[in-house]
Design an enzyme around this catalytic site. Structure first.
Site, PDB file in Angstrom:
ATOM      1  N   LEU A  85     -11.702  18.522 -12.221  1.00  0.00           N
ATOM      2  CA  LEU A  85     -12.266  19.215 -11.076  1.00  0.00           C
ATOM      3  C   LEU A  85     -11.369  18.895  -9.886  1.00  0.00           C
ATOM      4  CD1 LEU A  85     -16.118  18.491 -11.365  1.00  0.00           C
ATOM      5  CD2 LEU A  85     -14.916  20.610 -11.938  1.00  0.00           C
ATOM      6  N   ASP A  86     -11.158  19.875  -9.010  1.00  0.00           N
ATOM      7  CA  ASP A  86     -10.322  19.642  -7.842  1.00  0.00           C
ATOM      8  C   ASP A  86     -10.869  18.480  -7.020  1.00  0.00           C
ATOM      9  OD1 ASP A  86      -8.859  21.833  -8.650  1.00  0.00           O
ATOM     10  OD2 ASP A  86      -9.887  23.225  -7.296  1.00  0.00           O
ATOM     11  N   LYS A  87     -10.013  17.898  -6.211  1.00  0.00           N
ATOM     12  CA  LYS A  87     -10.400  16.744  -5.404  1.00  0.00           C
ATOM     13  C   LYS A  87     -11.610  17.046  -4.517  1.00  0.00           C
ATOM     14  CE  LYS A  87      -8.424  13.375  -2.152  1.00  0.00           C
ATOM     15  NZ  LYS A  87      -7.206  12.945  -1.423  1.00  0.00           N
ATOM     16  N   HIS A  95      -7.251  25.877  -9.824  1.00  0.00           N
ATOM     17  CA  HIS A  95      -7.986  26.389  -8.644  1.00  0.00           C
ATOM     18  C   HIS A  95      -8.575  27.775  -8.906  1.00  0.00           C
ATOM     19  CE1 HIS A  95      -6.718  23.007  -6.343  1.00  0.00           C
ATOM     20  NE2 HIS A  95      -5.526  23.436  -6.020  1.00  0.00           N
TER      21      HIS A  95
END
Length: 239
Positions: free
Chosen positions: A102-104, A190
């Site tokens: 998962l993105d930051k 993303h």
């Protein structure tokens, strides 16, 4: 199974470390102190203790984590806090890793395990395991966007996405914002943000709420985790 492998599998230490424990007489099998690391044990039948504490055999570990923002989906990093940094010393294992990423700045469901076979099955493009997200959007999502997502959209870099199911949860005309749910069958970089950007809007908050048949429980706070239940494990394995 060799005694040293048993102890290493349950996370007591590396094979080298557990050999030392055994030689020091810290391990008992059925009440008898064993000092040979090659000693054969029946992992499901024998009673094995370390310094008097009973050890239950478990090779594969499965944790459900509610990832907070600001934490990266990695096993280690020199600059940022990782999802494994959230684990207690008692439950941390060197062989644990996140299934996918998962993105930051993205929150939500992240599976942490040491089961490489399951990870491959969940991430394989051929399996098309669904991933569902909840998002806040700057802009008004429309029925035209639903149709576009159903067909697949061209995102930055001229990549074509697979068809995705967009549900518009709510729209605030005055604030010019939307709340959506989006189901994907792939995991491009993303992807949610890029798909929303492709129809002229911007994701301002993103949370993953489901992976396959595994949902993010409401009672797990951000940054918290727990082992999967037998029922949840069966669902994620498709049993």
């Amino acid at each position: 199974m060799r005694l040293d492998k048993f102890l290493a599998d349950v996370g007591l230490g590396s094979r080298k470390e557990v050999k030392v424990f055994i030689k020091k007489g810290q391990v008992q099998v059925n009440g008898e102190t064993i000092k040979s690391d090659k000693f054969q044990v029946k992992e499901k039948l024998d009673q094995i203790t370390f310094e008097g504490e009973k050890i239950t055999y478990q090779k594969d570990f499965y944790y459900l984590l509610n990832k907070p923002q600001g934490v990266i989906s990695a096993t280690q990093d020199n600059y940022d806090e990782t999802v494994l940094d959230l684990f207690s010393d008692e439950e941390y294992r060197e062989d644990l890793f996140p299934v996918g990423r998962l993105d930051k700045d993205t929150e939500g469901l992240l599976l942490i395990t040491n089961d490489g076979v399951l990870s491959h099955q969940l991430l394989s493009p051929k399996k098309h395991v669904e991933k569902e997200y909840y998002a806040h959007v700057a802009g008004i999502m429309t029925n035209e966007d639903i149709t576009a997502f159903e067909a697949g959209v061209i995102i930055s870099g001229e990549e074509q996405t697979l068809p995705a199911k967009l549900t518009i949860v709510s729209v605030d005309e005055a604030m010019h914002t939307s709340e959506i749910k989006l189901i994907l069958h792939e995991g491009k970089f993303h992807q949610v943000k890029r798909m929303v950007a492709a129809v002229g809007k911007e994701v301002t908050y993103l949370k993953r709420i489901r992976m396959g048949n595994l949902y993010l429980p409401e009672d797990i706070e951000l940054g918290s985790y727990r082992q999967l239940t037998e029922e949840e494990l069966g669902k994620i394995k498709g049993e």
